[in-house]
Design an enzyme around this catalytic site. Sequence first.
Site, mmCIF file in Angstrom:
data_model
loop_
_atom_site.group_PDB
_atom_site.id
_atom_site.type_symbol
_atom_site.label_atom_id
_atom_site.label_comp_id
_atom_site.label_asym_id
_atom_site.label_seq_id
_atom_site.Cartn_x
_atom_site.Cartn_y
_atom_site.Cartn_z
ATOM 1 N N THR A 171 -20.135 42.361 16.542
ATOM 2 C CA THR A 171 -20.424 42.475 15.113
ATOM 3 C C THR A 171 -19.745 43.722 14.555
ATOM 4 O O THR A 171 -19.652 44.734 15.252
ATOM 5 C CB THR A 171 -21.956 42.598 14.914
ATOM 6 O OG1 THR A 171 -22.566 41.408 15.407
ATOM 7 C CG2 THR A 171 -22.320 42.765 13.452
ATOM 8 N N ASP A 173 -16.268 43.408 21.524
ATOM 9 C CA ASP A 173 -17.005 44.077 20.455
ATOM 10 C C ASP A 173 -16.441 45.477 20.254
ATOM 11 O O ASP A 173 -15.778 46.024 21.138
ATOM 12 C CB ASP A 173 -18.494 44.149 20.820
ATOM 13 C CG ASP A 173 -19.404 44.385 19.618
ATOM 14 O OD1 ASP A 173 -18.885 44.481 18.486
ATOM 15 O OD2 ASP A 173 -20.632 44.471 19.808
ATOM 16 N N ALA A 195 -17.230 49.673 18.864
ATOM 17 C CA ALA A 195 -18.231 50.699 19.143
ATOM 18 C C ALA A 195 -18.160 51.738 18.037
ATOM 19 O O ALA A 195 -17.140 51.889 17.370
ATOM 20 C CB ALA A 195 -17.982 51.357 20.499
ATOM 21 N N LYS A 241 -23.568 52.123 19.912
ATOM 22 C CA LYS A 241 -23.347 50.967 19.061
ATOM 23 C C LYS A 241 -24.574 50.776 18.171
ATOM 24 O O LYS A 241 -25.613 51.361 18.426
ATOM 25 C CB LYS A 241 -23.102 49.707 19.908
ATOM 26 C CG LYS A 241 -21.802 49.794 20.712
ATOM 27 C CD LYS A 241 -21.554 48.625 21.637
ATOM 28 C CE LYS A 241 -21.727 47.275 21.009
ATOM 29 N NZ LYS A 241 -20.973 47.118 19.747
ATOM 30 N N GLU A 277 -26.367 42.444 20.493
ATOM 31 C CA GLU A 277 -25.124 42.860 21.150
ATOM 32 C C GLU A 277 -25.393 43.192 22.619
ATOM 33 O O GLU A 277 -24.636 42.807 23.499
ATOM 34 C CB GLU A 277 -24.523 44.080 20.436
ATOM 35 C CG GLU A 277 -23.926 43.738 19.066
ATOM 36 C CD GLU A 277 -23.497 44.942 18.259
ATOM 37 O OE1 GLU A 277 -22.810 44.735 17.244
ATOM 38 O OE2 GLU A 277 -23.839 46.084 18.620
#
Length: 220
Positions: free
Chosen positions: A29, A82, A84, A95, A104
């Site tokens: 995300t 993903d 960070a 995160k 996540e």
Amino acid sequence: MMTQDDLKRAVAQAAIEYVPVDSIVGVGTGSTANFFIDELAKIRHRIRGAVASSEASAQRLKGHGIEVLSLNDAGDLPVYVDGADEITRHLHMIKGGGGALTREKIVAAASKKFICVCDASKLVDVLGKFPLPVEVIPMARSSVARQLVKLGGQPKLREGFTTDNGNVILDVHGLQIMNPVELESTLDHIAGVVTNGLFARRAADVLLLGTAEGVKTITV
């Protein structure tokens, strides 16, 4: 001159190399993850679908015609991609700036390989300049905040924000996180904490770092 968006796009493109053919991909995300979703759309005929770590990512995937599966249906995933908010050379991360830290962490834990995609501004020597997000059951907000103060942090409620799980987030300022693995465990043992934004016990396996000289690959 490369913009931050250019760097994010470059690492998103590099991450595609790690996606096995005919696989279900774990997707994170945030802004860099969004670039990855856009790149994934170009090879959507080569994958079976994706597991999203947030409602926002799920909507973006569906908008590209990529099938979104639940983690319960997908089982273990070969790869999770993903961004960070901060990452060290040990590939420990903070995160949760976008508030999706619990999902996540769940998707990352179910994935064989975690590919972190970041621009160079996210690489730090010590975690903690970025406030550490802690997802909390609403009734425990005050009691958890008191425990966080005892640990040397200054917790601040993220105003007007509710997670996809219906919880609140305390952003903890003023921490210098010298031992992220230990602190991650300590925070998770506070009653009322759902999870915290330290990804150290399950660190990234590969960091794709966007720099002015190109994408650098860092592993431990």
